[in-house]
Design an enzyme around this catalytic site. Structure first.
Site, PDB file in Angstrom:
ATOM      1  N   LYS A  40      -8.589  -4.462  -1.834  1.00  0.00           N
ATOM      2  CA  LYS A  40      -8.996  -6.093  -0.545  1.00  0.00           C
ATOM      3  C   LYS A  40      -9.847  -7.036  -1.136  1.00  0.00           C
ATOM      4  O   LYS A  40     -10.779  -6.216  -1.973  1.00  0.00           O
ATOM      5  CB  LYS A  40      -8.698  -6.099   0.967  1.00  0.00           C
ATOM      6  CG  LYS A  40      -7.387  -5.261   1.569  1.00  0.00           C
ATOM      7  CD  LYS A  40      -6.486  -6.552   1.557  1.00  0.00           C
ATOM      8  CE  LYS A  40      -4.997  -5.545   2.131  1.00  0.00           C
ATOM      9  NZ  LYS A  40      -5.007  -5.851   3.255  1.00  0.00           N
ATOM     10  N   ARG A  57      -3.949   3.368   5.164  1.00  0.00           N
ATOM     11  CA  ARG A  57      -3.103   2.677   4.607  1.00  0.00           C
ATOM     12  C   ARG A  57      -4.081   2.672   2.859  1.00  0.00           C
ATOM     13  O   ARG A  57      -4.891   1.674   2.966  1.00  0.00           O
ATOM     14  CB  ARG A  57      -2.353   1.456   5.183  1.00  0.00           C
ATOM     15  CG  ARG A  57      -1.562   0.364   4.711  1.00  0.00           C
ATOM     16  CD  ARG A  57      -1.104  -0.520   5.228  1.00  0.00           C
ATOM     17  NE  ARG A  57       0.113  -1.373   4.630  1.00  0.00           N
ATOM     18  CZ  ARG A  57       0.126  -2.035   3.719  1.00  0.00           C
ATOM     19  NH1 ARG A  57      -0.374  -2.606   3.543  1.00  0.00           N
ATOM     20  NH2 ARG A  57       1.477  -1.933   3.070  1.00  0.00           N
TER      21      ARG A  57
END
Length: 256
Positions: A204, A238
């Site tokens: 991210k 995840r």
């Protein structure tokens, strides 16, 4: 949870696994590295990604779900979609979990479709429309705002008979770097202690952009954050890099 993107345009692995053969090979790799859930996504949700209809999404998935189930029958499969029709398609093909980034907000039939399957549902915190999903919101208190959202949505889910709920605070969607770092620090306060928390921080931008690095070069920093959220009660990670995350989980389990 290992990520299987069957998309041509995901930000770090687009086009690598979007046919049956490559998807099966990558699934096998993720499982061998220690994944316990495979999360299949046919639509990229990175900023400025191509928007797909449910028909195109299902066309991309094709027989990938059923082929994974045939080759790896014990594997838990989650389907990353915000479409009711894709949920029904995935259910018929053999999915075990529904991973909906939209909280049922992008398709008015979504939550009814989820309820009909009686499958576990991953509820993510996100802005209310597809077009605004990446717009930065000025939160007075990000943790309080996420919990207020979860509280309202959980009531809605339970009224529809959806009771097996996993919560995802929505890293990477409409939040500043500062808010996301605060979320990391306050994971233990999210979710009311009743529902398992899924954390998706793999590759991210709130991690790699401040460091001036690429999404593929932040594994050490990501694993430190993974350990931090595990220590605060997170239950599912995840991830793209399963082998490295598995080491972090093992370290956590040994030292807790």
């Amino acid at each position: 949870m290992g990520i299987l993107n069957i998309t041509p345009d995901s930000f770090s692995d687009g086009g690598k696994f979007n046919n049956e053969k490559s998807a099966l090979l990558h699934t096998e790799k993720l499982l061998n590295e220690g994944a316990e859930i495979i999360d299949i996504g046919a639509q990229s949700t990175r900023p400025h990604a191509e928007f797909l209809s449910d028909k195109e999404e299902m066309r991309r998935i094709g027989k990938i779900i059923s082929e994974i189930k045939r080759n790896f029958p014990e594997t838990l499969l989650s389907l990353d979609t915000f479409y009711a029709e894709t949920v029904q398609f995935g259910y018929d093909e053999g999915i075990d979990i529904i991973n909906d980034i939209s909280g049922g907000q992008y398709d008015e039939n979504m939550l009814n479709a989820v309820a009909e399957t009686r499958l576990p549902y991953i509820l993510m915190h996100i802005n209310s429309t597809y077009e605004s999903m990446h717009e930065k919101i000025n939160f007075t208190d990000i943790t309080l705002s996420i919990n207020q959202y979860f509280s309202k949505k959980i009531q809605e889910l339970r009224k529809k008979g959806i009771k097996d709920i996993i919560l995802d605070p929505g890293f990477g969607f409409g939040k500043t770097v500062e808010d996301q770092m605060k979320m990391i620090d306050e994971i233990r306060f999210l979710g009311f202690g009743q529902y398992p928390l899924l954390i998706g921080i793999s590759r991210k931008s709130f991690i790699y952009k401040p460091l001036g690095k690429s999404p593929l070069d932040i594994n050490p920093e990501t694993q430190k954050l993974h350990l931090k959220v595990l220590q605060q009660g997170a239950k599912i990670l995840r991830v793209h890099d399963v082998a490295e995350a598995k080491k972090t989980v093992d370290e956590f389990l040994i030292n807790r």
